[in-house]
Design a protein around this motif. Structure first.
Motif, short mmCIF file in Angstrom:
data_model
loop_
_atom_site.label_atom_id
_atom_site.label_comp_id
_atom_site.label_asym_id
_atom_site.label_seq_id
_atom_site.Cartn_x
_atom_site.Cartn_y
_atom_site.Cartn_z
N GLY A 165 0.83 -1.21 0.00
CA GLY A 165 0.00 0.00 0.00
C GLY A 165 0.86 1.25 0.00
N GLN A 186 -9.82 2.58 0.34
CA GLN A 186 -8.79 3.29 1.10
C GLN A 186 -9.19 3.37 2.58
OE1 GLN A 186 -8.88 7.55 0.61
NE2 GLN A 186 -6.67 7.74 0.60
N ASP A 204 0.90 12.78 2.78
CA ASP A 204 -0.52 12.79 2.38
C ASP A 204 -1.05 14.20 2.18
OD1 ASP A 204 -0.57 10.06 2.46
OD2 ASP A 204 -1.54 9.92 4.42
N HIS A 256 -5.58 11.35 8.21
CA HIS A 256 -4.57 10.29 8.20
C HIS A 256 -3.28 10.77 8.85
CE1 HIS A 256 -2.66 6.81 5.74
NE2 HIS A 256 -3.27 6.35 6.80
N SER A 269 -12.57 4.35 -5.33
CA SER A 269 -11.51 3.71 -4.55
C SER A 269 -11.45 4.24 -3.12
CB SER A 269 -10.16 3.90 -5.23
OG SER A 269 -9.87 5.27 -5.28
N THR A 270 -12.19 5.34 -2.85
CA THR A 270 -12.06 5.96 -1.52
C THR A 270 -12.53 5.03 -0.41
OG1 THR A 270 -14.23 6.97 -1.74
CG2 THR A 270 -12.36 8.30 -2.41
#
Lengths: 397, 383
Positions: A36, A259, A368, A330, A255-256
């Protein structure tokens, strides 16, 4: 307003989960939960083999039209696939740039020849892509790219010269898409082109960038007269910005939720450690752990609103806040992990610089809030596009 | 999964926006604040008689619209945006309380009255120091055919305008729910002056109030009280989101007009980034509001667990409480000097945000509820 998935969708979920549990075993057991963000450099051989296993099972590119080997999967099904993939510990996808960026871009803007040439390789998991957007002098201000593309009449090909940076998986990729200047007289978003360039050629040099984690997921890519076929420009010279912006639109969305499943496993680990080492009794940490939980659930419902929004492709308010929301969350989680670990956060697993998962999380999440549009750029976008406040003036330097 | 409003729900929102922009103006709010009742009675008559909003969550067989929490939050968000001086939150809370005892004929009669616009308030706590059963300071004792109620209830929303009062009172270690008329002998209802003048509250003093057995709606109501408070937190969350949104909108409008150093202050990044942070909090709270309203509806339909409702309400209360206070407080800062004047409305939103932030629990108390669910649960695999 309907919170639950339909019975048909739940049936699809079971189908995905079954396939993953049958296939993500044996030779692929080792790569579960690996590869990842922050860990993209590991198990490349195995992950490439896994990409083909996925393709053989019909689980790559499920949102693509059936004519190009997809399943025409609905938004809900794509969300479910991503959720189950993350829940099962599916490894970081080496094919994700091709599947989620190149493919949709070619489907929207590409010629029939380009689709024929590139979509099957992405769909069958055999050809990998990387992206050539940012440059040392074009980060937040992407339109300032200086990499040049000149049409060489004698060879009948494009020649690309310049430098790209922050390209992940460059050394494993077969192709790169490159945003380059076709009109040397222009310095803004006008006069750009979008090129599909093979990596295996003398004009392309890759240099890894070692990061604060001691690992190197990102690379610099140098183009020194690299060649690109005449018909491998997407759209016309000058259309590059339009194509590039369309591509960034494909990045958001389905895709969130996958995630977030990954985030959930990180939070679960922090909760587990907090219970074991007594941090769970510390009132200040209890507040922060609760805040992290609430924040992650907020991301989920932000996503569901975003995915349920209008089908007109315009960016909704939820979509505009999403990057700022998850990146800040995050990054804070990384710090929370350190504080829950307490003094032990400082000790490594071994020499020379063996980080555990949470140390790596702490360090890598500082990226991020920078890549994909910094938090400051995100705030500008929110203020200007969602709230209608005045645009930033351009400088003259 | 379709996490967006239906066409009917969008129409409801639009009609609420239109109606309130006409009748719940800043001038109307300020006039109501200065009136003895603190309520705009004409506005209440209109929204009950023409819009049927008090009837939203009243079941159809009691003369209501039979709609749910999602519709209720749509309307309450708009009331929050306008600080509308009308007791819809208080009355909707009473509807939810009465729905827990809907088999009782007395309760059904009250539901019909609520649907028609009667004001009925729930008094459940003295909130010293905690809300809910812990802070309950009225006790009930059965004496033959009667119940005797004594004690004090505070923070009763719209309490001095109510035609009927619902009073939760301790019975042993639990509590019951009773119906009282404000004129009952031994009962004093006093309006409590409040920091937020747009939301009148009352205090009830009960000294040996005698109530007939028929007016005891439930003798065993403590878990229902928890539920009603959690559902009320969802309604409060809607007003908080509205309050936060209005603070953002008014601030963006103001900074777009204010000129300093030869440009509007909206053109400064320091201002833009504050506004972006406000929007982030508004939209995040809104997402949790939608979720919590869906869970509330599932609870009413019997398909959500008590823990899901508790969690949803606590997450929302934490997020929306912070969002409203942050947006109103930042709003004052973005207004500069005029932000602290009586003339501009941002101060009214600031006071409302503070009032709502501590009503039924502060955001940090709600986070502690979440922490308890996450950290204090005994792992089944460890046991």
């Amino acid at each position: 307003m309907q919170l639950r998935f339909t019975e048909a969708d739940e049936h699809f979920r079971a189908q995905v989960a079954d396939w993953l549990s049958d296939n993500l075993s044996g030779e692929f057991s080792a790569i579960r939960h690996r590869g990842g963000p922050g860990d993209e450099h590991v198990y490349l051989t195995e992950r490439k083999a896994w990409e083909q296993r996925l393709a053989d099972g019909g689980w790559t590119c499920i949102g693509w039209p059936e004519a190009w080997g997809g399943r025409d999967a609905t938004i809900e099904q794509q969300v479910i696939f991503n959720e189950e993939y993350a829940r099962a510990g599916g490894p970081g996808r080496v094919g994700h740039i091709g599947e989620t960026l190149t493919g949709p871009t070619l489907l929207a803007f590409g010629s029939e020849v380009q689709k024929e040439r590139y979509l099957p390789g992405i769909r069958n998991g055999k050809e990998l892509w990387c992206q050539g957007y940012s440059e040392p002098g074009a980060g937040s201000d992407l339109a300032a790219v200086r990499t040049r593309a000149a049409f060489h009449e004698a060879s009948g090909q494009w020649q690309i010269t310049g430098q790209k940076v922050w390209t992940s998986l460059a050394h494993e990729s077969d192709y790169v898409f490159v945003l380059a200047r076709t009109d040397p007289a222009e310095t803004t978003h006008r006069g750009l082109g979008f090129f599909l360039v093979p990596m295996a050629q003398p004009g392309v040099t890759i240099r890894p960038i070692k990061q604060l984690t001691g690992t190197a997921e990102f690379n610099e890519v140098f183009f020194d007269g690299a060649l690109c076929a005449a018909d491998d420009i997407v759209g016309e010279p000058g259309d590059g910005w339009k194509v590039a912006m369309g591509l960034l639109g494909f990045e958001r969305g389905v895709s969130t939720l996958g995630q977030q499943m990954l985030f959930q496993t990180e939070l679960d680990e922090i909760v587990r450690i907090a219970k074991a080492n007594g941090s769970a009794r510390d009132p200040a940490l209890r507040q922060r752990i609760a805040e992290a939980h609430i924040g992650l659930r907020t991301l989920r419902y932000n996503s569901l609103r975003m995915l349920s929004g209008g089908d007109d492709g315009s960016l909704s308010r939820e979509a505009m806040i999403y990057k700022l929301c998850w990146s800040s969350w995050h990054r804070n989680l990384g710090k929370l992990a350190m504080d829950v670990l307490g003094p032990d956060a400082e000790l490594l697993d071994g020499e020379p610089y063996a980080l555990n998962r949470l140390q790596s999380l702490f360090l890598f999440t500082r990226a991020d809030t920078i890549y994909g549009g910094t938090n400051q750029i995100q705030r500008n976008i929110i203020a200007e596009r969602a709230l209608g406040m005045p645009r930033e003036p351009r400088g003259q330097i | 999964m379709k996490f967006s409003f239906t066409d009917e729900q969008l129409m409801l929102r639009e009609s609420a926006e239109g109606f309130l922009s006409e009748y719940a103006t800043s001038a109307a709010v300020r006039q109501a604040m200065a009136s003895p009742s603190g309520t705009d009675e004409a506005l209440w008559q209109r929204l009950a008689g023409e819009m049927y909003w008090p009837a939203i969550v009243v079941p159809e067989d009691c003369g209501g619209l039979g709609l749910g929490m999602v519709e209720a939050i749509i309307v309450l968000e708009q009331l929050g945006r306008r600080l509308a001086p009308a007791p819809l939150l208080a009355c909707t809370q009473s509807v939810l309380a009465l729905r827990t005892v809907a088999e009782n004929p007395g309760a059904r009669a009250l539901l019909s009255q609520l649907a028609q616009g009667q004001i009925i308030s729930l008094a459940h706590t003295a909130a010293r120091p905690h809300w809910g059963l812990e802070g309950m300071a009225v006790s009930a004792v059965q004496q033959g055919q009667h119940w005797r109620l004594a004690g004090e209830a505070r923070f009763v929303p719209a309490g001095d305008n109510a035609g009927t009062l619902l009073v939760a009172a301790r019975i042993g270690s639990g509590c019951g729910l009773f119906k009282l008329s404000p004129g009952e002998s031994g009962l004093t209802v006093t309006k409590s002056p409040t920091l937020d003048q747009t939301r009148p509250m009352a205090t009830l003093q009960l000294s040996g109030v005698e109530i007939s057995e028929a007016d005891c709606l439930s003798e065993c109501w403590s878990s229902q009280l928890d539920t009603v408070l959690n559902l009320t937190r969802v309604l409060v969350g809607a007003e908080q989101v509205g309050c936060a949104q209005a603070s953002l909108d008014q601030s963006v409008a103001y900074v777009g007009e204010r000129v300093q150093f030869g440009r509007t202050i909206a053109s400064y990044q320091a201002i833009k980034h504050k506004a972006a942070d406000m929007m982030l909090k508004v939209e995040s709270a809104r997402s949790l509001l939608c979720y919590a309203a869906c869970v509330g509806d599932e609870w009413l339909q019997g398909s959500a667990s008590a823990q899901e409702l508790t969690e949803a309400a606590a997450m929302l209360a934490s997020s929306a409480g912070d969002a409203a206070f942050f947006c109103a407080g930042t709003g004052i800062q973005l207004h500069g000097g005029v932000g602290i004047t009586e003339e501009y409305d941002i101060q009214l939103f600031f006071k409302r945000a503070r009032a709502m932030e501590s009503y039924l629990g502060r955001p940090d108390e709600h986070r502690e509820v979440i922490a308890g669910l996450l950290l204090d649960k005994v792992d089944s695999d460890a046991a």
